[in-house]
Design a protein around this motif. Sequence first.
Motif, PDB file in Angstrom:
ATOM      1  N   ALA A  28      15.306  33.575   3.658  1.00  0.00           N
ATOM      2  CA  ALA A  28      16.110  34.651   4.239  1.00  0.00           C
ATOM      3  C   ALA A  28      15.272  35.921   4.412  1.00  0.00           C
ATOM      4  O   ALA A  28      15.361  36.615   5.437  1.00  0.00           O
ATOM      5  N   ILE A  29      14.427  36.214   3.408  1.00  0.00           N
ATOM      6  CA  ILE A  29      13.568  37.396   3.500  1.00  0.00           C
ATOM      7  C   ILE A  29      12.552  37.241   4.626  1.00  0.00           C
ATOM      8  O   ILE A  29      12.293  38.173   5.396  1.00  0.00           O
ATOM      9  N   GLU A  30      11.960  36.037   4.718  1.00  0.00           N
ATOM     10  CA  GLU A  30      11.015  35.789   5.811  1.00  0.00           C
ATOM     11  C   GLU A  30      11.697  35.940   7.165  1.00  0.00           C
ATOM     12  O   GLU A  30      11.112  36.489   8.109  1.00  0.00           O
ATOM     13  N   LYS A  31      12.946  35.451   7.237  1.00  0.00           N
ATOM     14  CA  LYS A  31      13.704  35.602   8.479  1.00  0.00           C
ATOM     15  C   LYS A  31      13.955  37.085   8.771  1.00  0.00           C
ATOM     16  O   LYS A  31      13.809  37.543   9.919  1.00  0.00           O
ATOM     17  N   GLN A  32      14.333  37.829   7.703  1.00  0.00           N
ATOM     18  CA  GLN A  32      14.547  39.262   7.878  1.00  0.00           C
ATOM     19  C   GLN A  32      13.276  39.964   8.335  1.00  0.00           C
ATOM     20  O   GLN A  32      13.298  40.798   9.242  1.00  0.00           O
ATOM     21  N   GLU A  33      12.155  39.601   7.695  1.00  0.00           N
ATOM     22  CA  GLU A  33      10.880  40.215   8.073  1.00  0.00           C
ATOM     23  C   GLU A  33      10.518  39.882   9.514  1.00  0.00           C
ATOM     24  O   GLU A  33      10.032  40.730  10.265  1.00  0.00           O
ATOM     25  N   LEU A  34      10.779  38.607   9.886  1.00  0.00           N
ATOM     26  CA  LEU A  34      10.487  38.192  11.261  1.00  0.00           C
ATOM     27  C   LEU A  34      11.366  38.952  12.255  1.00  0.00           C
ATOM     28  O   LEU A  34      10.883  39.430  13.297  1.00  0.00           O
ATOM     29  N   GLU A  35      12.649  39.047  11.916  1.00  0.00           N
ATOM     30  CA  GLU A  35      13.570  39.798  12.794  1.00  0.00           C
ATOM     31  C   GLU A  35      13.156  41.260  12.885  1.00  0.00           C
ATOM     32  O   GLU A  35      13.198  41.860  13.962  1.00  0.00           O
ATOM     33  N   LEU A  36      12.766  41.812  11.712  1.00  0.00           N
ATOM     34  CA  LEU A  36      12.327  43.200  11.701  1.00  0.00           C
ATOM     35  C   LEU A  36      11.064  43.378  12.541  1.00  0.00           C
ATOM     36  O   LEU A  36      10.927  44.341  13.307  1.00  0.00           O
ATOM     37  N   GLN A  37      10.129  42.417  12.381  1.00  0.00           N
ATOM     38  CA  GLN A  37       8.892  42.475  13.164  1.00  0.00           C
ATOM     39  C   GLN A  37       9.188  42.372  14.654  1.00  0.00           C
ATOM     40  O   GLN A  37       8.620  43.109  15.469  1.00  0.00           O
ATOM     41  N   GLN A  38      10.102  41.425  14.995  1.00  0.00           N
ATOM     42  CA  GLN A  38      10.472  41.282  16.402  1.00  0.00           C
ATOM     43  C   GLN A  38      11.150  42.553  16.923  1.00  0.00           C
ATOM     44  O   GLN A  38      10.902  42.983  18.057  1.00  0.00           O
ATOM     45  N   ALA A  39      12.007  43.126  16.062  1.00  0.00           N
ATOM     46  CA  ALA A  39      12.680  44.373  16.467  1.00  0.00           C
ATOM     47  C   ALA A  39      11.661  45.494  16.680  1.00  0.00           C
ATOM     48  O   ALA A  39      11.759  46.273  17.629  1.00  0.00           O
ATOM     49  N   GLU A  40      10.653  45.572  15.752  1.00  0.00           N
ATOM     50  CA  GLU A  40       9.607  46.578  15.906  1.00  0.00           C
ATOM     51  C   GLU A  40       8.802  46.339  17.175  1.00  0.00           C
ATOM     52  O   GLU A  40       8.454  47.278  17.896  1.00  0.00           O
ATOM     53  N   GLU A  41       8.491  45.030  17.441  1.00  0.00           N
ATOM     54  CA  GLU A  41       7.739  44.708  18.659  1.00  0.00           C
ATOM     55  C   GLU A  41       8.553  45.057  19.898  1.00  0.00           C
ATOM     56  O   GLU A  41       8.009  45.594  20.873  1.00  0.00           O
ATOM     57  N   ARG A  42       9.879  44.725  19.830  1.00  0.00           N
ATOM     58  CA  ARG A  42      10.741  45.098  20.959  1.00  0.00           C
ATOM     59  C   ARG A  42      10.797  46.608  21.117  1.00  0.00           C
ATOM     60  O   ARG A  42      10.783  47.129  22.237  1.00  0.00           O
ATOM     61  N   GLY A  43      10.877  47.291  19.971  1.00  0.00           N
ATOM     62  CA  GLY A  43      10.895  48.751  20.028  1.00  0.00           C
ATOM     63  C   GLY A  43       9.597  49.299  20.621  1.00  0.00           C
ATOM     64  O   GLY A  43       9.631  50.216  21.448  1.00  0.00           O
ATOM     65  N   ARG A  44       8.452  48.734  20.169  1.00  0.00           N
ATOM     66  CA  ARG A  44       7.172  49.171  20.735  1.00  0.00           C
ATOM     67  C   ARG A  44       7.092  48.849  22.221  1.00  0.00           C
ATOM     68  O   ARG A  44       6.601  49.658  23.016  1.00  0.00           O
ATOM     69  N   PHE A  45       7.597  47.632  22.573  1.00  0.00           N
ATOM     70  CA  PHE A  45       7.576  47.246  23.992  1.00  0.00           C
ATOM     71  C   PHE A  45       8.440  48.201  24.812  1.00  0.00           C
ATOM     72  O   PHE A  45       8.033  48.645  25.890  1.00  0.00           O
ATOM     73  N   ARG A  46       9.649  48.503  24.276  1.00  0.00           N
ATOM     74  CA  ARG A  46      10.529  49.441  24.987  1.00  0.00           C
ATOM     75  C   ARG A  46       9.868  50.811  25.099  1.00  0.00           C
ATOM     76  O   ARG A  46       9.951  51.470  26.140  1.00  0.00           O
ATOM     77  N   PHE A  47       9.208  51.209  23.990  1.00  0.00           N
ATOM     78  CA  PHE A  47       8.536  52.504  23.998  1.00  0.00           C
ATOM     79  C   PHE A  47       7.427  52.540  25.050  1.00  0.00           C
ATOM     80  O   PHE A  47       7.320  53.494  25.823  1.00  0.00           O
ATOM     81  N   VAL A  48       6.604  51.455  25.045  1.00  0.00           N
ATOM     82  CA  VAL A  48       5.520  51.378  26.040  1.00  0.00           C
ATOM     83  C   VAL A  48       6.100  51.320  27.448  1.00  0.00           C
ATOM     84  O   VAL A  48       5.600  51.978  28.377  1.00  0.00           O
ATOM     85  N   LEU A  49       7.188  50.507  27.593  1.00  0.00           N
ATOM     86  CA  LEU A  49       7.820  50.391  28.910  1.00  0.00           C
ATOM     87  C   LEU A  49       8.356  51.742  29.373  1.00  0.00           C
ATOM     88  O   LEU A  49       8.186  52.133  30.540  1.00  0.00           O
TER      89      LEU A  49
END
Length: 577
Positions: free
Chosen positions: A358-379
Motif C-alpha cells: 500500500a505504501i509503495e502504491k501511495q509512493e507511486l501515486e504520489l510520484q505520478q502526481a508529482e510528475e503530472r504536476g511537473r508536466f502540467r507546470f512545464v506545459l
Amino acid sequence: MKRGFLFVCLWLYSFNFWGREVIGMYWKPIDNTFDSIADVLELEFISTDSIYYRDSLIQELYTIARAHHKEPVYLWRAKFWDARSQLKKNNSDSTIHLIDEAYQQVDSIRYVYDYMRVFHLWTIMHKNQPHVAYKNLKKISEYYARTNNLFMLAHAYIDMGNILSRLNDYPKALEYLQKADSYYKKLNKPVYRAKNQLNISNVLYSMNEEVQAEKILYKLLENPVCVEDTSFHINTLLLLTEHGVPLSKKYVSEAYRLSTEFANKRLLIQSECFMGRFYQNNHRPDSALYYYRKACRRMNIRNIDLIVPVIKNMSECFAAIQQEDSAYVYLNKYEQYKDSLDQVNSLAEIRRMESRAAIEKQELELQQAEERGRFRFVLILVVCAFILCIASLICYIFWKKSREEKIKKQLKELENKELVTRLENEMLQNNCFKVELEYKDRELASNSLIIMEKNQVLKSLVDELEKEKDAGNIQSNTALQISNNIRMHLGTDDEWDFFKMQFVKVHPDFFVRLKTLCPSITEGELRLCAYIRTGMENKHIAQMLSLQPESVKKNRYRLRQKLNLGKESLEDFLRGI
C-alpha cells in the motif's frame, strides 16, 4: 502559592523569550499566561523528566481553559499537552482517550498548526494500519516542510522511519532517520539527535551493518544525554547486549541495575531476559533459570514475543541440569506458544506485506502526481511562453504597423507641407509673373503711346517745315534736309506690326487662342483685343486707331457680341486667354 507558580512560569517564559524553541513560534497566540505555560511545557518535554512539575503545569492549563470555557481552543490545547504527558509516562490508553477528544474539538480552519500537531499525535497513537499512518505522516511532513518547521519535520521523519523499519523496509527507514538527524544537527538539538542515533543504530543492525551500529552505540554511552536519561541509557545497553558485543556482562548488569531502579516493567523484563541469556551462554543454567523465572512472573500474553524465547531457553536450562520432566513441560509450552506466535507473525507478515504494498502504491501515486504536476507546470510554462511569444509578435506587428503609419503620416505631412510650400512658391511666382506681365503690358502700352505721340509731333514738324518752305521763310534745300532728317526718326506706318511683335513676345499664344475661340475675328478686332489686353483706356485706344472714343466703344460692343460674352467683362475674358 498559585501566584508564585504563575510567576515562575512567566519568569521562565521571559527568560527563554529570545532563545525559545523555534517550534513555539508556530502556535497562534491566545493568552499570555496560557501561551507562556505552553512554551515552558514545550521546553520541559525536551530538557527534563520532572513528571510532577510537568503535571502541575498541565493542571494550570486546565484551570485557565475552564475560565475560558466558551473558547474551545484552550481545552483542546490543554488536552494535547496532557496527552503528551501521559505518553511520556507510557499511559497509552489515557493518551489515546485525550488525543481523540482533542482531535474531535480542534478547529482545522482557524488553527491549522494546532490541527497538524494534534493530528500528528493522533496518527502515532492509531497506527494499526501502517500504510494509513504513513500516508497521514506524509501529509503532515509536507505541511511542516511548507512552513519551514524543521523541528517537527524531523519528528515526522522519525515516525515515518520507524513505520518503515517495522515493515522491514530498512534502506528507506534509514533515509528518513538520517534526514531527521541532519535537521536536529542544524537546529542544535543534541537530546533529540542522540535519541535518534539509537533508532539509526537499530536499523543498521537490521541491515547487517554491525560495525557502524556499534560505533554509534559506543559514542552514545559516552554522551551525557544518554547517561542522564535512564530509559534511553537502558535501551542503549540492551541493544549492545543483544548483539553480543564484548563486555556484554558489564552492559547487561548495568542495564539490569538501572531497570530495577527505574521501575519500568518492560525494560525490567527485557533486562531479566538478557541476564538469563547471558548466564545460559556462559553455562550457568541455575542462574539463568533464576532470571528467566523472574521475567516470566512479570509477563502476560502481550509479551508473547518475549515469552516464546524465554520458555525455550528455560527448557534448555532444565535439560542442562537433567530435569527432563520440567524440560519436557516447558518444551510443550514452547510449542504451544510458538504455534500462536507463528500465527501472529504470519498474520503480522501478511499485514506488513500489505502495508508495504500500500505504501509503495501511495509512493507511486504520489510520484505520478508529482510528475503530472511537473508536466502540467512545464506545459503551462510552454503555453505561457508560446502565448507570450504570440503576444510579443502581435505587439511587434502592431507597433511596427503603428510606426509605419506614423512615418507615413509624417511623410504625408511633410509632403503636404512641401506641396503647400510649392504651391505658395508657385503662387508667388505666378503673382510675380502676373505683376511682371502687367508691368510689361503697361510698358508696352506706354511705349506704344509714346511712339505714337512722337510720330505725331515729328509729322507736325514736317508739316510746319513745308509751310515755312512754301512761305519762303526757309530755303528749299535747308527745309528738305531738315525734313529728311525728321523722316529718318519718324516711324513707318507699321506701328501695329511693331506693337504686335512686342505683344507676341509677352503673350505668345494670345492671338492663336483667340482665333481658335472665334475664327471669324478680323485683324482690326485682334488689334483692338491686344490694346484692351495691355490695359489701355478707350481714349488711348482711340488715339492708337485714329478713331473717336465713341467708335471704340461701338467696336468693343460688336466684339463682345462676336465673342458671345454674357455678364463677364471683356477685360477679364481677354486676361484669361
